[in-house]
Design a protein around this motif. Structure first.
Motif, mmCIF file in Angstrom:
data_model
loop_
_atom_site.group_PDB
_atom_site.id
_atom_site.type_symbol
_atom_site.label_atom_id
_atom_site.label_comp_id
_atom_site.label_asym_id
_atom_site.label_seq_id
_atom_site.Cartn_x
_atom_site.Cartn_y
_atom_site.Cartn_z
ATOM 1 N N LYS A 28 0.765 -1.228 0.003
ATOM 2 C CA LYS A 28 -0.480 -0.108 -0.244
ATOM 3 C C LYS A 28 0.877 1.011 -0.048
ATOM 4 O O LYS A 28 0.653 2.304 -0.743
ATOM 5 C CB LYS A 28 -0.882 0.137 0.871
ATOM 6 N N GLU A 144 0.388 6.868 0.691
ATOM 7 C CA GLU A 144 -0.353 5.824 0.366
ATOM 8 C C GLU A 144 -0.595 5.941 -0.634
ATOM 9 O O GLU A 144 -1.725 6.391 -1.265
ATOM 10 C CB GLU A 144 -0.891 5.661 2.029
ATOM 11 N N THR A 147 -5.343 0.894 -4.463
ATOM 12 C CA THR A 147 -5.349 -0.684 -4.694
ATOM 13 C C THR A 147 -5.147 -0.720 -6.019
ATOM 14 O O THR A 147 -4.366 -0.912 -6.826
ATOM 15 C CB THR A 147 -6.162 -1.667 -4.722
ATOM 16 N N LYS A 150 -1.681 1.063 -8.130
ATOM 17 C CA LYS A 150 -0.492 0.161 -7.621
ATOM 18 C C LYS A 150 -0.855 -0.885 -9.273
ATOM 19 O O LYS A 150 0.857 -0.826 -9.635
ATOM 20 C CB LYS A 150 -1.138 -1.324 -6.578
#
Length: 177
Positions: A28, A144, A147, A150
């Protein structure tokens, strides 16, 4: 025609497989860092990192929009020294960067709040380490990631690498004059 459809199917399958692997494999927290040795003592390099105005003399993102609106607040060279930028250009976007920690001739830590084109928050450190008569400058960023972001990590690494290399080269040129 069947061969073309098979190739397209394989490509789509590979993209989906990569996306799933990236979302599961990458953590993350996104961390990026780059270092460069500058032929100058830490005290001279420090002058170019200890305030937001000095930082913006070599900041690679300042060139993205020559009409970018910049406002400075706080006391220059102290914790709380802050600048905000606002650009009509989405490559530059809008946000603020504020000094959160200063260790004389050693480290500058900032927090960045991005408001456009995407909302986000990141921290950055510039750490100075003596190497004989030279200074190793290590510039980091931590944030951070959602999802779905990524999936973009290899492209982010590439873009961050280009930007950090340019910024550190600008700093080197400025300090080694």
């Amino acid at each position: 025609m069947k061969t073309v459809l098979k190739i397209i199917g394989i490509i789509v399958l590979l993209i989906v497989a990569y996306a799933i692997v990236a979302m599961l494999a990458f953590g993350k927290i996104y961390h990026y860092e780059k270092s460069m040795v500058i032929n100058a003592p830490k005290e001279k390099v420090w002058q170019q990192i200890s305030s937001m105005k000095a930082f913006n003399q070599w900041n690679p993102w300042m060139k993205l929009d020559k009409n970018m609106k910049i406002t400075y607040t706080g006391n220059s060279g102290e914790v709380g020294d802050k600048y905000c930028w606002d650009s009509k250009n989405d490559d530059a976007g809008a946000g603020c960067q504020e000094i959160k920690e200063l260790v004389l001739n050693e480290k500058q830590k900032t927090e960045m709040i991005f408001t456009r084109p995407f909302a986000g928050q990141a921290t950055s450190e510039i750490v100075l380490t003596s190497e004989g008569n030279s200074t190793k400058v290590t510039w980091t960023m931590d944030t951070e990631q959602e999802t779905w972001m990524k999936i973009m990590r290899p492209m982010m690494d590439y873009q961050m690498g280009k930007s950090y290399e340019e910024g550190l080269s600008n700093l080197k040129t400025l300090v080694e004059k």
